[in-house]
Design a protein around this motif. Structure first.
Motif, PDB file in Angstrom:
ATOM      1  N   LEU A   6      26.081  19.841 -38.240  1.00 32.04           N
ATOM      2  CA  LEU A   6      27.423  19.305 -38.025  1.00 32.04           C
ATOM      3  C   LEU A   6      27.905  18.549 -39.261  1.00 32.04           C
ATOM      4  N   LEU A   7      27.009  17.735 -39.817  1.00 36.59           N
ATOM      5  CA  LEU A   7      27.325  16.965 -41.025  1.00 36.59           C
ATOM      6  C   LEU A   7      27.756  17.911 -42.152  1.00 36.59           C
ATOM      7  N   LEU A   8      26.958  18.974 -42.326  1.00 40.43           N
ATOM      8  CA  LEU A   8      27.244  19.962 -43.357  1.00 40.43           C
ATOM      9  C   LEU A   8      28.608  20.593 -43.123  1.00 40.43           C
ATOM     10  N   LEU A   9      28.861  20.969 -41.871  1.00 39.33           N
ATOM     11  CA  LEU A   9      30.104  21.639 -41.521  1.00 39.33           C
ATOM     12  C   LEU A   9      31.308  20.732 -41.794  1.00 39.33           C
ATOM     13  N   ILE A  10      31.164  19.448 -41.465  1.00 37.48           N
ATOM     14  CA  ILE A  10      32.265  18.500 -41.699  1.00 37.48           C
ATOM     15  C   ILE A  10      32.559  18.417 -43.190  1.00 37.48           C
ATOM     16  N   ILE A  11      31.505  18.300 -43.991  1.00 37.97           N
ATOM     17  CA  ILE A  11      31.691  18.179 -45.436  1.00 37.97           C
ATOM     18  C   ILE A  11      32.336  19.445 -45.992  1.00 37.97           C
ATOM     19  N   VAL A  12      31.808  20.621 -45.576  1.00 36.29           N
ATOM     20  CA  VAL A  12      32.385  21.893 -46.030  1.00 36.29           C
ATOM     21  C   VAL A  12      33.865  21.931 -45.675  1.00 36.29           C
ATOM     22  N   SER A  13      34.181  21.513 -44.444  1.00 37.60           N
ATOM     23  CA  SER A  13      35.564  21.586 -43.975  1.00 37.60           C
ATOM     24  C   SER A  13      36.468  20.648 -44.768  1.00 37.60           C
ATOM     25  N   ILE A  14      35.957  19.445 -45.059  1.00 38.35           N
ATOM     26  CA  ILE A  14      36.758  18.475 -45.823  1.00 38.35           C
ATOM     27  C   ILE A  14      37.009  18.990 -47.236  1.00 38.35           C
ATOM     28  N   VAL A  15      35.943  19.527 -47.858  1.00 40.27           N
ATOM     29  CA  VAL A  15      36.098  20.076 -49.209  1.00 40.27           C
ATOM     30  C   VAL A  15      37.116  21.208 -49.191  1.00 40.27           C
ATOM     31  N   ALA A  16      37.055  22.061 -48.138  1.00 45.24           N
ATOM     32  CA  ALA A  16      38.000  23.169 -48.037  1.00 45.24           C
ATOM     33  C   ALA A  16      39.435  22.656 -47.917  1.00 45.24           C
ATOM     34  N   VAL A  17      39.631  21.609 -47.095  1.00 43.60           N
ATOM     35  CA  VAL A  17      40.971  21.025 -46.941  1.00 43.60           C
ATOM     36  C   VAL A  17      41.485  20.515 -48.285  1.00 43.60           C
ATOM     37  N   MET A  18      40.605  19.839 -49.025  1.00 44.48           N
ATOM     38  CA  MET A  18      40.989  19.304 -50.335  1.00 44.48           C
ATOM     39  C   MET A  18      41.372  20.419 -51.301  1.00 44.48           C
ATOM     40  N   LEU A  19      40.479  21.410 -51.407  1.00 43.39           N
ATOM     41  CA  LEU A  19      40.715  22.492 -52.359  1.00 43.39           C
ATOM     42  C   LEU A  19      42.005  23.232 -52.025  1.00 43.39           C
ATOM     43  N   GLU A  20      42.264  23.404 -50.708  1.00 44.03           N
ATOM     44  CA  GLU A  20      43.464  24.132 -50.303  1.00 44.03           C
ATOM     45  C   GLU A  20      44.727  23.436 -50.798  1.00 44.03           C
ATOM     46  N   SER A  21      44.648  22.114 -50.968  1.00 47.68           N
ATOM     47  CA  SER A  21      45.841  21.377 -51.401  1.00 47.68           C
ATOM     48  C   SER A  21      46.119  21.551 -52.887  1.00 47.68           C
ATOM     49  N   VAL A  22      45.130  22.073 -53.628  1.00 48.06           N
ATOM     50  CA  VAL A  22      45.348  22.335 -55.055  1.00 48.06           C
ATOM     51  C   VAL A  22      46.017  23.698 -55.192  1.00 48.06           C
ATOM     52  N   VAL A  23      47.230  23.721 -55.739  1.00 48.22           N
ATOM     53  CA  VAL A  23      48.037  24.946 -55.753  1.00 48.22           C
ATOM     54  C   VAL A  23      47.282  26.110 -56.384  1.00 48.22           C
ATOM     55  N   THR A  24      46.720  25.888 -57.586  1.00 47.36           N
ATOM     56  CA  THR A  24      46.078  27.000 -58.300  1.00 47.36           C
ATOM     57  C   THR A  24      44.914  27.576 -57.501  1.00 47.36           C
ATOM     58  N   GLU A  84      56.124  15.999 -55.820  1.00 47.29           N
ATOM     59  CA  GLU A  84      57.194  15.590 -56.735  1.00 47.29           C
ATOM     60  C   GLU A  84      56.843  14.300 -57.488  1.00 47.29           C
ATOM     61  N   SER A  85      56.066  13.398 -56.837  1.00 48.89           N
ATOM     62  CA  SER A  85      55.778  12.099 -57.459  1.00 48.89           C
ATOM     63  C   SER A  85      54.506  12.114 -58.290  1.00 48.89           C
ATOM     64  N   GLY A  86      53.896  13.297 -58.452  1.00 48.73           N
ATOM     65  CA  GLY A  86      52.663  13.358 -59.219  1.00 48.73           C
ATOM     66  C   GLY A  86      51.432  13.478 -58.329  1.00 48.73           C
ATOM     67  N   PHE A  87      51.615  13.299 -57.024  1.00 47.42           N
ATOM     68  CA  PHE A  87      50.510  13.470 -56.087  1.00 47.42           C
ATOM     69  C   PHE A  87      50.410  14.967 -55.776  1.00 47.42           C
ATOM     70  N   THR A  88      49.984  15.743 -56.794  1.00 54.98           N
ATOM     71  CA  THR A  88      50.070  17.203 -56.713  1.00 54.98           C
ATOM     72  C   THR A  88      49.094  17.831 -55.731  1.00 54.98           C
ATOM     73  N   SER A  89      47.981  17.151 -55.437  1.00 52.62           N
ATOM     74  CA  SER A  89      47.007  17.716 -54.504  1.00 52.62           C
ATOM     75  C   SER A  89      46.220  16.578 -53.871  1.00 52.62           C
ATOM     76  N   ILE A  90      45.440  16.864 -52.850  1.00 52.85           N
ATOM     77  CA  ILE A  90      44.652  15.806 -52.207  1.00 52.85           C
ATOM     78  C   ILE A  90      43.634  15.210 -53.179  1.00 52.85           C
TER      79      ILE A  90
END
Lengths: 272, 272, 272, 272
Positions: free
Chosen positions: A32-50, D178-184
């Motif tokens: 579960l711990l692993l899954l939570i971390i994987v999921s959080i990392v995925a959420v973060m990475l998804e927010s990076v446009v590139t 827009e404010s520079g907070f481009t990703s999580i």
């Protein structure tokens, strides 16, 4: 004895999901711990446009795997516990639900996409798992010391906020909108930035008088930080004296905070 | 007995306005607290241009309601107290007057509009009300500890200021006006910004030597902060220690600060 | 008895200039303090271009009055003391000389105008005067506590500097000259700016890896500050303790932790 | 007795290189310390473009002298020790190798020039030499106090990181790209910059709500810093206290933490 079988199954499930004493329980927690971390990392990475443009597909797959497992786990938790409603409306019950819902909502109502960020609450689930792990003792000590100095910290924070409002208003009167102090709230924001020694530099005083008052604010902030530090330190020290208590609970009367070397309950005399 | 009636009325008024033991007194204080907060929020919002343009009318109405209530309250306070002059020239008396005057001045002399910001002193009125509330005990402890280390903090602050003047002059000689260190006062301003670890970044050293001296200033500031913290912490702790001393005074030799468990005077041996 | 008369004159002079017990001595010190502050303010104001252009004449007059008085005072000090050479080469003797020289040098060699800033050393003269004033006790305590933790603070500072050099080199390798990390010294400068939580923002990491390492540096700096604070606090406390209690033990009842000035046991009244 | 002669030579070498008790050993250490510092300064200067262009030749010569000496020293160390393999794979063995390799690699494979920065590891060699010097005692105390509060610091840091992830996600939802907070991750970077009171100012909130949350983050960071400080201080102090306990263990009941002056076990009364 159909019921007993269900009962036994539920107990088994409870053991695995809620406890960490058996090998299966530990394995489940680790997974579960692993899954939570994987999921959080995925959420973060998804927010990076590139990254989203290139690996969006893969991240969506991970997201669905995690969501489905969390859903099954949530159902399992509801089944395994004796009072499902109590679990559902408990703090962790709501967190567990919020950890799965956003993905489904995004599927059903694409217009509410911004809710996807809510998945970050999954991080809070880590605390449930760590609860079972050893080093909660240290964190309990921290929390207890902070709780004991709660009132003084509140008084301190309140005074700091009042001080910031007054100093902020003064700076607004001195500097005015030309220097970036466009309004009193903006000026209070600057004062907090300065007093806490953060100092972004997005707004800075330009008049000599404003710079003079700034110097006073900075030296104030530099000195005032001693107050919460002193408070918490004094609390930590006084706590050190009670260190020799343990987390045992009397099996007879449920009294806790026994001394480490106690053999009998201090409250009812029952053997520990 | 006309006088007694007036007397009774005044006592009643005093009870409501100045005390917080009766239900009416409590209600009055709560209402006043609310009014102060509403008024402060209104003052803040009014300073934001976009809000003033849209809700200016409504904010002016709130302002007048608050001002009229404060005026009535001020008159009430003057009447309710036995020595009105003493109240009028007391710290809170002046604050109470300053809390109402700016609005009237703005009406009579629109040219003095900038005085409106003085309304922020209303915030100080909060302290009077909180005085009556329970958690002043904690704040008293804070204030006492700060008072006891007053002299040491003064010595520390004085040394920091002298240090900043000297380091600021050195930086002015090194960097010169090209890097933004346009004058010694400006350079001292930068030194305080740096030493207190605020670091706006509006002025930064650009010569290698200037950057080297900056590093020393920063590490100094990082280390020096330990001094006020240590002072205040030691004071907080010593307060904890002196708890075990009592305020008994030897009936024989007038020595004080006896231990709580003392049976005989430590100075003359007389029984306590 | 010509010699005795000179002697008496010198003693009189010594009393006025060096001591602060007589009314004249106090007056002299106060006047000197005022003069130093006036002179420092004048030096500061002169460095502001706009002020120099308008009030340059007046500031020059003040400067010359101060310089002449300081010169006379310096001569007086040399005469009043029995071993003039010892005074001349003492710390304060050199400071006193440096306080007067720059103005004369500026008159004789206008090319050395930058030396004028040396006049800021006059500020150090304040410490001589304050030496005679009461509140040196508090400052002595500060200095003693700092001296006692000197070695530990040295170890701490050395470790911080080594850490900054290593982290700075790493950041230079990660970020490279494009982000402003133009060289290793520049990179170390940035690391110190970041670790001490100053954060000018003149150079900031732009690569994701650089930002990740920055986060580690910042959290390190945020945590490491606890070390000097803890050191100094511990020193302040241990000093406080040993001041008032001694290690005497009652010969009758063996109670310990007696006050330093105790003559009788606080527990049994036996003479100590 | 050929072997004994080699043996004697090796002992002599060991004495000089590894020990600091003999005059030669001390001289060797001092020389090594100097060489390390010269080499580090050379590495730093070489990274400054303007200096490299002018003094590149000289720096290369210094580099080769240092490298050759370090190589000879490394060979010496391998020979002088009885178990060469144990040395080679020890922490300092690897550091010693890394201190020489980059220069050779740069000669053989000019394409791997960026590895040259690895020479900064030479700095770590300083710790080996200082190990022999006196003031390690102070550093040991520091390390011990930090080790004892290790677990609590870990809990604190983990909580801070979780807090930063959650607050960073909230700020990302509020401010947006827009404010520079481009990703999580970028938003978390900003949150750490703000919470640790570094405040670069490369990214700053521009929406009123974002600025409001920033204020909370800043005040949080300003207050939270009290926690590690309190922890470390309490540890420093308690260390001072526990000095008076010894490590004796009762031969009868194995109870430990006896007082230094204990003659009988506090638990079973057995003579110690």
């Amino acid at each position: 004895m159909e019921i007993t079988k269900t009962e036994r199954l539920r107990n088994k499930l409870h053991e695995i999901i809620y406890e960490a004493d058996t090998p299966f329980g530990k394995l489940f927690d680790l997974f579960l711990l692993l899954l939570i971390i994987v999921s959080i990392v995925a959420v973060m990475l998804e927010s990076v446009v590139t990254i989203r443009l290139i690996y969006g597909q893969e991240l969506a797959v991970i997201e669905w795997i995690v969501t489905i497992f969390f859903t099954l786990e949530y159902i399992g938790r509801v089944i395994a516990v004796k009072k499902p409603l109590k679990y559902i409306f408990s703090f962790y019950g709501i967190i567990d639900l919020l950890a799965t819902l956003p993905t489904y909502i995004d599927l059903l109502f694409p217009g509410l996409h911004f809710l996807v960020s809510l998945r970050a609450v999954r991080l809070l689930r880590i605390f449930r798992i760590l609860k079972l792990v050893h080093f909660v003792g240290a964190s309990n000590q921290l929390v207890r010391a902070l709780k004991k100095s709660r009132l003084k910290i509140a008084v301190f924070l309140f005074s700091v906020i009042v001080l910031c409002i007054i100093l902020g208003t003064i700076m607004y009167m001195i500097e005015g909108p030309e220097s970036g102090f466009t309004s009193i709230p903006m000026s209070i924001y600057w004062t907090i930035v300065t007093l806490t020694t953060v100092g972004f530099g997005d707004i800075t005083p330009i008049t000599p008088l404003g710079q003079f008052v700034s110097m006073i604010i900075m030296i104030l902030g530099y000195g005032i930080i001693a107050v919460p530090t002193g408070l918490v330190t004094a609390e930590f020290m006084s706590k050190d004296k009670t260190v020799h208590q343990n987390t045992q609970v009397c099996p007879n009367c449920s009294a806790d905070h026994h001394r480490d070397d106690a053999k009998y309950c201090y409250h009812c005399g029952h053997s520990l």
